[in-house]
Design an enzyme around this catalytic site. Sequence first.
Site, PDB file in Angstrom:
ATOM      1  N   ARG A 108      31.469  35.547   0.496  1.00  0.00           N
ATOM      2  CA  ARG A 108      31.556  35.180   1.920  1.00  0.00           C
ATOM      3  C   ARG A 108      32.895  34.537   2.194  1.00  0.00           C
ATOM      4  O   ARG A 108      33.250  33.552   1.555  1.00  0.00           O
ATOM      5  CB  ARG A 108      30.460  34.158   2.248  1.00  0.00           C
ATOM      6  CG  ARG A 108      29.158  34.759   2.567  1.00  0.00           C
ATOM      7  CD  ARG A 108      28.228  33.798   3.248  1.00  0.00           C
ATOM      8  NE  ARG A 108      28.364  32.389   2.959  1.00  0.00           N
ATOM      9  CZ  ARG A 108      27.622  31.458   3.515  1.00  0.00           C
ATOM     10  NH1 ARG A 108      26.700  31.800   4.406  1.00  0.00           N
ATOM     11  NH2 ARG A 108      27.758  30.200   3.215  1.00  0.00           N
ATOM     12  N   THR A 112      35.108  32.845   8.166  1.00  0.00           N
ATOM     13  CA  THR A 112      34.347  33.700   9.094  1.00  0.00           C
ATOM     14  C   THR A 112      32.869  33.809   8.715  1.00  0.00           C
ATOM     15  O   THR A 112      32.054  34.246   9.518  1.00  0.00           O
ATOM     16  CB  THR A 112      34.916  35.130   9.095  1.00  0.00           C
ATOM     17  OG1 THR A 112      34.726  35.679   7.781  1.00  0.00           O
ATOM     18  CG2 THR A 112      36.389  35.135   9.445  1.00  0.00           C
ATOM     19  N   ASP A 204      25.431  25.657  -3.558  1.00  0.00           N
ATOM     20  CA  ASP A 204      26.046  26.965  -3.816  1.00  0.00           C
ATOM     21  C   ASP A 204      25.423  27.557  -5.081  1.00  0.00           C
ATOM     22  O   ASP A 204      25.652  27.077  -6.196  1.00  0.00           O
ATOM     23  CB  ASP A 204      27.558  26.792  -3.992  1.00  0.00           C
ATOM     24  CG  ASP A 204      28.263  28.138  -4.083  1.00  0.00           C
ATOM     25  OD1 ASP A 204      27.888  28.949  -4.957  1.00  0.00           O
ATOM     26  OD2 ASP A 204      29.173  28.389  -3.286  1.00  0.00           O
ATOM     27  N   ASP A 207      27.873  28.785  -7.920  1.00  0.00           N
ATOM     28  CA  ASP A 207      28.488  27.675  -8.651  1.00  0.00           C
ATOM     29  C   ASP A 207      27.477  27.004  -9.574  1.00  0.00           C
ATOM     30  O   ASP A 207      27.816  26.601 -10.692  1.00  0.00           O
ATOM     31  CB  ASP A 207      29.044  26.634  -7.661  1.00  0.00           C
ATOM     32  CG  ASP A 207      30.374  27.075  -7.071  1.00  0.00           C
ATOM     33  OD1 ASP A 207      31.024  27.965  -7.649  1.00  0.00           O
ATOM     34  OD2 ASP A 207      30.750  26.529  -6.019  1.00  0.00           O
TER      35      ASP A 207
HETATM   36  C1  PRP Z   1      26.258  33.478  -1.665  1.00  0.00           C
HETATM   37  C2  PRP Z   1      24.897  34.039  -2.008  1.00  0.00           C
HETATM   38  C3  PRP Z   1      24.812  35.245  -1.133  1.00  0.00           C
HETATM   39  C4  PRP Z   1      25.550  34.816   0.093  1.00  0.00           C
HETATM   40  C5  PRP Z   1      24.552  34.466   1.148  1.00  0.00           C
HETATM   41  O1  PRP Z   1      27.271  34.171  -2.316  1.00  0.00           O
HETATM   42  O2  PRP Z   1      24.742  34.317  -3.368  1.00  0.00           O
HETATM   43  O3  PRP Z   1      25.398  36.409  -1.691  1.00  0.00           O
HETATM   44  O4  PRP Z   1      26.317  33.657  -0.261  1.00  0.00           O
HETATM   45  O5  PRP Z   1      25.177  34.202   2.338  1.00  0.00           O
HETATM   46  P1  PRP Z   1      24.988  35.127   3.626  1.00  0.00           P
HETATM   47  O6  PRP Z   1      23.542  35.432   3.734  1.00  0.00           O
HETATM   48  O7  PRP Z   1      25.492  34.254   4.729  1.00  0.00           O
HETATM   49  O8  PRP Z   1      25.823  36.366   3.439  1.00  0.00           O
HETATM   50  P2  PRP Z   1      28.808  33.706  -2.208  1.00  0.00           P
HETATM   51  O9  PRP Z   1      29.467  34.397  -1.078  1.00  0.00           O
HETATM   52  O10 PRP Z   1      28.869  32.221  -2.224  1.00  0.00           O
HETATM   53  O11 PRP Z   1      29.435  34.337  -3.507  1.00  0.00           O
HETATM   54  P3  PRP Z   1      29.145  33.972  -5.047  1.00  0.00           P
HETATM   55  O12 PRP Z   1      27.742  34.424  -5.362  1.00  0.00           O
HETATM   56  O13 PRP Z   1      30.169  34.778  -5.750  1.00  0.00           O
HETATM   57  O14 PRP Z   1      29.321  32.505  -5.232  1.00  0.00           O
HETATM   58  N1  URA Z   2      25.276  30.709  -0.354  1.00  0.00           N
HETATM   59  C1  URA Z   2      24.820  29.753  -1.194  1.00  0.00           C
HETATM   60  O1  URA Z   2      25.051  29.833  -2.401  1.00  0.00           O
HETATM   61  N2  URA Z   2      24.138  28.730  -0.685  1.00  0.00           N
HETATM   62  C2  URA Z   2      23.865  28.615   0.624  1.00  0.00           C
HETATM   63  O2  URA Z   2      23.209  27.647   1.034  1.00  0.00           O
HETATM   64  C3  URA Z   2      24.329  29.623   1.482  1.00  0.00           C
HETATM   65  C4  URA Z   2      25.025  30.670   0.973  1.00  0.00           C
END
Ligand code: PRP
Ligand code: URA
Length: 213
Positions: A108, A112, A204, A207
């Site tokens: 994400r 945005t 997160d 993380d």
């Molecule tokens: C997180 C999570 C989803 C997304 C959800 O991933 O694992 O994929 O955010 O958010 P949304 O419903 O608003 O799209 P992130 O973008 O943090 O990437 P990561 O898993 O690589 O940390």
């Molecule tokens: N992605 C995450 O990992 N946590 C949240 O709460 C939202 C998006």
Amino acid sequence: MDCNKGQVFIMDHPLIQHKLSIIRRKETGVKEFREIVSEIATLIAYEATRNLQVSETIVATPVGLAKCHELSGKKLALVPILRAGLGMVDGVLTLIPAAKVGHIGLYRDPATLKPVKYYCKLPNDIGEREVFVLDPMLATGGSAIDAIRFIKDEGAVKITLMNIIAAPEGIAAVQKAHPDVDIYCAALDERLNDHGYIVPGLGDAGDRIFGTK
Ligand code: PRP
Ligand code: URA
């Protein structure tokens, strides 16, 4: 009931609730977090596979003939959304070890909140498979919506989304974009905050699974 609308299943099983309380806790360390995400994924998968097609078969036991049922529908595929979805793969494979696994990489954009695609590798025959999309967090829904679209573009017709925690905004967005997709999650939380994080959520997920913060 609108039969074209995917259903939303929120797990209320005591084991899932207990495990959720551990991964939500901010003091929980990476090892325990990772293990429990995997365990919850197994428990969600048990429910999400409830409607898989079976057919009757007769099995010879050492004592006689037993009328049994075996899986007979489409073959299965799992598609974790990178990174955090990876944390659910082994837990689901525990129950359906022959499933093929594709990967979709999305992150994400923090400004945005829109998903940015950086990787996509799906099984060649995904169009003939029943697909389970894995991601612990369903926040705005943008990542899940895009991932499901990529999979549909390859011809898949039966797609189920598995999340650990969902926000109402994410559920509504996925239902609007993909009204045919059922959603299974362990908890439906209150809302999103101004940064698109689920409240109370667990922070997160990527993380916390990979120890990157
Ligand atoms: C997180 C999570 C989803 C997304 C959800 O991933 O694992 O994929 O955010 O958010 P949304 O419903 O608003 O799209 P992130 O973008 O943090 O990437 P990561 O898993 O690589 O940390
Ligand atoms: N992605 C995450 O990992 N946590 C949240 O709460 C939202 C998006």
